[in-house]
Design an enzyme around this catalytic site. Structure first.
Site, PDB file in Angstrom:
ATOM      1  N   ASP A  34      41.845  58.496  35.714  1.00 20.30           N
ATOM      2  CA  ASP A  34      42.863  57.820  35.413  1.00 20.30           C
ATOM      3  C   ASP A  34      43.866  57.694  36.798  1.00 20.30           C
ATOM      4  OD1 ASP A  34      44.428  55.733  34.564  1.00 20.30           O
ATOM      5  OD2 ASP A  34      45.372  56.934  32.927  1.00 20.30           O
ATOM      6  N   GLY A  35      44.436  56.796  37.134  1.00 19.96           N
ATOM      7  CA  GLY A  35      45.524  56.551  37.980  1.00 19.96           C
ATOM      8  C   GLY A  35      45.143  56.003  39.401  1.00 19.96           C
ATOM      9  N   ASN A  36      44.072  55.257  39.329  1.00 15.45           N
ATOM     10  CA  ASN A  36      43.799  54.507  40.586  1.00 15.45           C
ATOM     11  C   ASN A  36      44.924  53.599  41.235  1.00 15.45           C
ATOM     12  OD1 ASN A  36      41.337  56.248  40.629  1.00 15.45           O
ATOM     13  ND2 ASN A  36      40.114  54.405  40.040  1.00 15.45           N
TER      14      ASN A  36
ATOM     15  N   ARG B 161      48.009  53.349  40.340  1.00 18.18           N
ATOM     16  CA  ARG B 161      49.412  53.743  40.519  1.00 18.18           C
ATOM     17  C   ARG B 161      49.286  54.370  42.034  1.00 18.18           C
ATOM     18  NH1 ARG B 161      50.117  57.386  35.800  1.00 18.18           N
ATOM     19  NH2 ARG B 161      47.818  56.506  35.441  1.00 18.18           N
TER      20      ARG B 161
ATOM     21  N   HIS C  90      40.933  52.058  43.385  1.00 16.97           N
ATOM     22  CA  HIS C  90      39.462  52.089  42.907  1.00 16.97           C
ATOM     23  C   HIS C  90      38.469  52.578  44.045  1.00 16.97           C
ATOM     24  CE1 HIS C  90      41.063  50.624  39.056  1.00 16.97           C
ATOM     25  NE2 HIS C  90      40.968  49.372  39.499  1.00 16.97           N
TER      26      HIS C  90
ATOM     27  N   SER D 259      35.835  50.957  30.298  1.00 10.40           N
ATOM     28  CA  SER D 259      36.025  51.153  29.005  1.00 10.40           C
ATOM     29  C   SER D 259      35.973  49.702  28.366  1.00 10.40           C
ATOM     30  CB  SER D 259      37.290  51.684  28.559  1.00 10.40           C
ATOM     31  OG  SER D 259      38.486  50.847  28.655  1.00 10.40           O
TER      32      SER D 259
ATOM     33  N   TRP E 151      37.984  45.051  29.892  1.00 13.77           N
ATOM     34  CA  TRP E 151      37.748  43.775  30.161  1.00 13.77           C
ATOM     35  C   TRP E 151      39.152  42.987  29.939  1.00 13.77           C
ATOM     36  CZ3 TRP E 151      32.972  42.619  31.884  1.00 13.77           C
ATOM     37  CH2 TRP E 151      32.028  43.406  31.380  1.00 13.77           C
TER      38      TRP E 151
ATOM     39  N   LEU F 218      21.860  68.446  37.826  1.00 11.42           N
ATOM     40  CA  LEU F 218      23.178  67.852  37.111  1.00 11.42           C
ATOM     41  C   LEU F 218      22.853  66.655  36.270  1.00 11.42           C
ATOM     42  CD1 LEU F 218      26.568  68.048  36.739  1.00 11.42           C
ATOM     43  CD2 LEU F 218      26.602  66.270  38.536  1.00 11.42           C
TER      44      LEU F 218
ATOM     45  N   ARG G 283      41.714  64.540  32.036  1.00  7.90           N
ATOM     46  CA  ARG G 283      42.244  63.256  32.264  1.00  7.90           C
ATOM     47  C   ARG G 283      43.285  63.371  33.172  1.00  7.90           C
ATOM     48  NH1 ARG G 283      43.988  58.357  28.280  1.00  7.90           N
ATOM     49  NH2 ARG G 283      44.570  57.152  30.202  1.00  7.90           N
TER      50      ARG G 283
ATOM     51  N   ILE H 227      43.229  60.230  24.391  1.00  3.98           N
ATOM     52  CA  ILE H 227      41.978  60.260  24.560  1.00  3.98           C
ATOM     53  C   ILE H 227      41.389  58.967  24.722  1.00  3.98           C
ATOM     54  CG2 ILE H 227      39.724  60.838  23.112  1.00  3.98           C
ATOM     55  CD1 ILE H 227      41.306  63.374  23.484  1.00  3.98           C
TER      56      ILE H 227
HETATM   57  C1  FPP Z   1      41.445  54.065  35.836  1.00  2.00           C
HETATM   58  O1  FPP Z   1      42.746  54.061  36.617  1.00  2.00           O
HETATM   59  C2  FPP Z   1      40.301  53.729  36.580  1.00  2.00           C
HETATM   60  C3  FPP Z   1      39.188  53.122  36.135  1.00  2.00           C
HETATM   61  C4  FPP Z   1      39.460  51.923  35.179  1.00  2.00           C
HETATM   62  C5  FPP Z   1      38.056  52.658  36.988  1.00  2.00           C
HETATM   63  C6  FPP Z   1      37.345  53.955  37.274  1.00  2.00           C
HETATM   64  C7  FPP Z   1      36.225  53.652  38.318  1.00  2.00           C
HETATM   65  C8  FPP Z   1      36.398  54.346  39.222  1.00  2.00           C
HETATM   66  C9  FPP Z   1      36.893  55.746  39.589  1.00  2.00           C
HETATM   67  C10 FPP Z   1      35.727  54.187  40.601  1.00  2.00           C
HETATM   68  C11 FPP Z   1      34.224  54.061  40.645  1.00  2.00           C
HETATM   69  C12 FPP Z   1      33.387  54.849  39.756  1.00  2.00           C
HETATM   70  C13 FPP Z   1      31.835  54.907  39.813  1.00  2.00           C
HETATM   71  C14 FPP Z   1      31.377  55.860  38.806  1.00  2.00           C
HETATM   72  C15 FPP Z   1      31.288  53.871  40.626  1.00  2.00           C
HETATM   73  P1  FPP Z   1      43.833  52.746  36.379  1.00  2.00           P
HETATM   74  O2  FPP Z   1      43.252  51.667  37.273  1.00  2.00           O
HETATM   75  O3  FPP Z   1      43.962  52.734  35.062  1.00  2.00           O
HETATM   76  O4  FPP Z   1      44.912  53.468  37.040  1.00  2.00           O
HETATM   77  P2  FPP Z   1      46.689  53.363  36.675  1.00  2.00           P
HETATM   78  O5  FPP Z   1      46.660  53.945  35.264  1.00  2.00           O
HETATM   79  O6  FPP Z   1      47.116  53.895  37.732  1.00  2.00           O
HETATM   80  O7  FPP Z   1      46.618  51.575  36.765  1.00  2.00           O
END
Ligand code: FPP
Length: 247
Positions: free
Chosen positions: A17-19, A21, A34, A62, A66, A128, A185, A192
């Protein structure tokens, strides 16, 4: 349930999580987050392989994701497709076994075909065990397992009285691998979020404020240090564990 004498987890499950932000902090679009998150994912998979972790399960998308803006969903699905096209060969060379969990029928035929191919290509690998949760929800998983059990009871393949926790575990996702020992996380939330609800019953939970794109090998080592300091009792007393270790 599993314990390992070197106090290292056999199975790690991560919510990345956190992409978004991370990108906002840099004044960029969420997609950049992302993209950076994907690079981190690659590094962490490699690090887990080096550390001889047996299984790694990543929550990539998740069943609730969507609800995000259409452009972001489109970007993420495209990123998965491109990641499969660019990474599977190298993962295969490194003996990684890839598995997807979740309701994949919602994805494009092309993406489903790539997922099937990646699983088929790597199914006999002994490195793995990498599970990627896509369009996954813990409640979906439990309901899906229940439906499959009901089908088998209806067909006479399973008797009602035979259903117990162990049998249930055979019908749920990841039935072939040990339950997660360590859950991580990133991104500061302490939830969770409908991840592996059945599987996390005895898992050690580690939350960090670090945003996923910044989660590197040294952050992973911090999580492993946290884990190695935990005493896993599985319902027993601390004294019983001391007696058992001294026996
Ligand atoms: C949550 O951060 C991240 C996701 C919903 C997507 C996860 C995807 C990746 C890490 C990249 C690709 C992975 C693979 C397996 C190809 P958020 O967008 O909810 O961040 P935020 O809470 O800061 O808005």
């Amino acid at each position: 349930m599993s314990e390992r004498s070197d106090n290292r987890p056999r199975h790690i499950a991560i919510i990345m999580d956190g992409n978004g932000r991370w990108a906002r902090q840099r004044g960029g679009p969420r997609a950049h987050g992302h993209q950076a998150g994907f690079r981190t994912t690659r590094d962490i998979v490699e690090a887990c392989g080096k550390l001889q972790i047996e299984s790694l399960t990543l929550f990539a998308f998740s069943s609730e994701n969507w609800k995000r803006p259409e452009t972001e969903v489109g970007f993420l699905l495209d990123l998965f497709l491109r990641a499969l096209q660019s990474e599977v060969e190298k993962l295969h060379e490194n003996r990684v076994r890839i598995q997807f969990i979740g309701e994949r029928s919602a994805f494009s035929v092309k993406l489903q075909a790539q997922m099937d191919q990646a699983e088929k290509k790597t199914e006999n690998n002994d490195g793995l065990k990498l599970a990627i949760a896509v369009n996954y929800g813990g409640r979906w998983d439990i309901v899906n397992a229940t439906k499959r059990i009901a089908e088998d009871v209806q067909r006479g393949k399973l008797a009602l009285d035979d259903i117990n926790q162990q049998i249930f575990g055979d019908y749920i996702s990841l039935s072939q691998i040990s339950e997660p020992d360590l859950f991580i996380r990133t991104g500061g939330e302490k939830r969770i979020s409908n991840y592996l609800l059945w599987h996390l019953a005895y898992t050690e939970l580690y939350f960090t404020n670090v945003l996923w794109p910044d989660f590197d090998e040294s952050e992973l080592n911090e999580a492993l240090a946290f884990y190695s300091g935990r005493q896993r009792r599985f319902g027993r007393t601390g004294e019983q564990l001391v007696d058992q270790n001294n026996a």
